[in-house]
Structure formats: C-alpha cells, structure tokens
Write a protein that holds these residues in place. Structure first.
Motif, short mmCIF file in Angstrom:
data_model
loop_
_atom_site.label_atom_id
_atom_site.label_comp_id
_atom_site.label_asym_id
_atom_site.label_seq_id
_atom_site.Cartn_x
_atom_site.Cartn_y
_atom_site.Cartn_z
N HIS A 57 -28.78 62.70 -36.84
CA HIS A 57 -29.55 63.25 -35.93
C HIS A 57 -30.87 64.27 -36.59
O HIS A 57 -31.61 64.67 -35.86
N TRP A 65 -38.82 60.48 -35.94
CA TRP A 65 -37.56 60.05 -35.64
C TRP A 65 -36.49 60.19 -36.52
O TRP A 65 -36.71 60.23 -37.47
N GLU A 69 -32.56 57.44 -33.86
CA GLU A 69 -33.43 56.97 -33.30
C GLU A 69 -34.16 55.59 -33.97
O GLU A 69 -34.57 54.45 -33.46
N GLY A 72 -31.69 53.00 -33.75
CA GLY A 72 -31.56 52.31 -32.15
C GLY A 72 -32.86 51.49 -31.96
O GLY A 72 -32.72 50.66 -31.37
N HIS A 73 -34.25 52.08 -32.45
CA HIS A 73 -35.26 51.25 -32.07
C HIS A 73 -35.06 49.80 -32.89
O HIS A 73 -35.54 49.01 -32.00
N GLU A 103 -40.81 52.36 -29.30
CA GLU A 103 -40.24 53.22 -28.60
C GLU A 103 -38.79 53.40 -29.39
O GLU A 103 -38.16 52.82 -30.09
N GLY A 105 -35.16 54.88 -30.39
CA GLY A 105 -33.89 54.54 -30.03
C GLY A 105 -33.30 55.86 -29.32
O GLY A 105 -33.93 56.67 -29.34
N ASP A 106 -32.14 55.62 -28.68
CA ASP A 106 -31.38 56.90 -27.94
C ASP A 106 -31.48 58.00 -28.97
O ASP A 106 -30.55 57.98 -29.99
N ALA A 109 -27.59 58.80 -29.56
CA ALA A 109 -26.74 57.63 -30.25
C ALA A 109 -25.88 58.49 -31.23
O ALA A 109 -26.17 59.03 -32.02
N SER A 113 -21.73 54.19 -31.62
CA SER A 113 -22.39 53.39 -30.58
C SER A 113 -23.36 52.65 -31.43
O SER A 113 -23.74 51.42 -30.86
#
Length: 173
Positions: A57, A65, A69, A72-73, A103, A105-106, A109, A113
C-alpha cells in the motif's frame, strides 16, 4: 519463460518496436499465448506474495498507484479482456464492454484478496486455451483491432507493463 523464448516481456518489446499485437498473436499458437500470459500472472503472484501489507500500500517515487492498486488494476483489465475474448470467440462483437482501462484497483486490497484474484485469473486463462484463430475483432484504443486470441495476449502484455511499473515503485522506496 516458455521454452520457445516467447513471453509477455518479449511481446512488450515487440510492440514497443512497432509490431502490432494482433500480428504477434497470429504468429503464435494458443499454447504459446496462454503460456506467456500464465507466466506473467505467475510474476504478479510472486511479486504480491513477497510483500507485506505495508509494502503493498505504499506510494513511492513518481507512481500514483500503490502496488495493490497496480495489481488490482491488472486483474480488472484481465477480467474485461476475457469478457471481450469470450464474446469474440462466440462470433459476437461485444456491445457492452466494461472499461477499467486507467482505473486503479481497490486501494484497500489485501495480499490475500489479490492472490485470490490472481487464482481466478489463472482459472479464466485455463478456459481460454481452446480459442481458435480468426473470427471477429474488437478494437483496443491503442493497439487496434484484436481477435479473441489477441485480447488474451493483451492480458500478458498489460501485465508485463504493470510488472515494470510495480518494480519502479519498489525501487523508489
């Protein structure tokens, strides 16, 4: 890397050198294509597995990002590309296409996950081995018209781009 030397990284190099993604897809068997994509997903899985939650993170350097992210993207795009490829493989040009391009990702996350998402992507890929050459095409905004096989190969190309991006985040820590 598959024994042939064909990989998502070599596809990225060829596209950057001016080859079209569809011409690359046309020149390779579906086993080679899925092998290249599988190896890119393995790289994503190994990278995510090697990081703790804080590292996943962290924002670093010029990247906007986090690695969570980015990964996740890549998984969002994987799912969208499979949707397009499945439609094309059935002889239908998709009308309503999800558009996660650009976009992230979360941002929340977790490693678990993301790893579950990678497993799902690997399962989707296993079902793509039967896609034949030819059929209708659907345009990618930057890469032109792609067949079902071209869209599957796009997943590997896209993952390779974002593996480089994630590596830049790690180097900037």
């Amino acid at each position: 890397m598959p024994p042939s030397g064909f990989s998502a990284a070599t596809v990225l190099d060829e596209v950057r050198a001016g080859a079209t993604l569809q011409s690359i897809a046309d020149a390779h068997s579906m086993n080679e294509i899925t092998g290249a994509v599988r190896d890119a997903l393995t790289g994503l899985r190994l990278g995510v597995s090697a990081l703790d939650e804080a590292a996943l993170h962290r924002l670093a350097g010029l990247e906007l990002w986090s690695i969570a992210e980015i990964a996740g993207h890549a998984l969002l795009v994987d799912e969208a590309a499979h949707t397009i490829a499945r439609s094309l493989a059935l002889g239908r040009v998709p009308a309503d296409v999800p558009a996660p391009f650009g976009e992230p990702g979360d941002p929340a996350a977790t490693r678990d996950s993301l790893l579950a998402g990678i497993r799902t992507a690997e399962e989707r890929l296993a079902t793509a081995r039967v896609l034949a050459a030819g059929g209708p095409t659907f345009p990618h905004d930057e890469l032109g018209a792609l067949s079902a096989r071209g869209w599957i190969l796009f997943i590997g190309l896209h993952a390779a781009v974002h593996l480089h991006q994630a590596a830049a985040v790690m180097r900037a820590r």
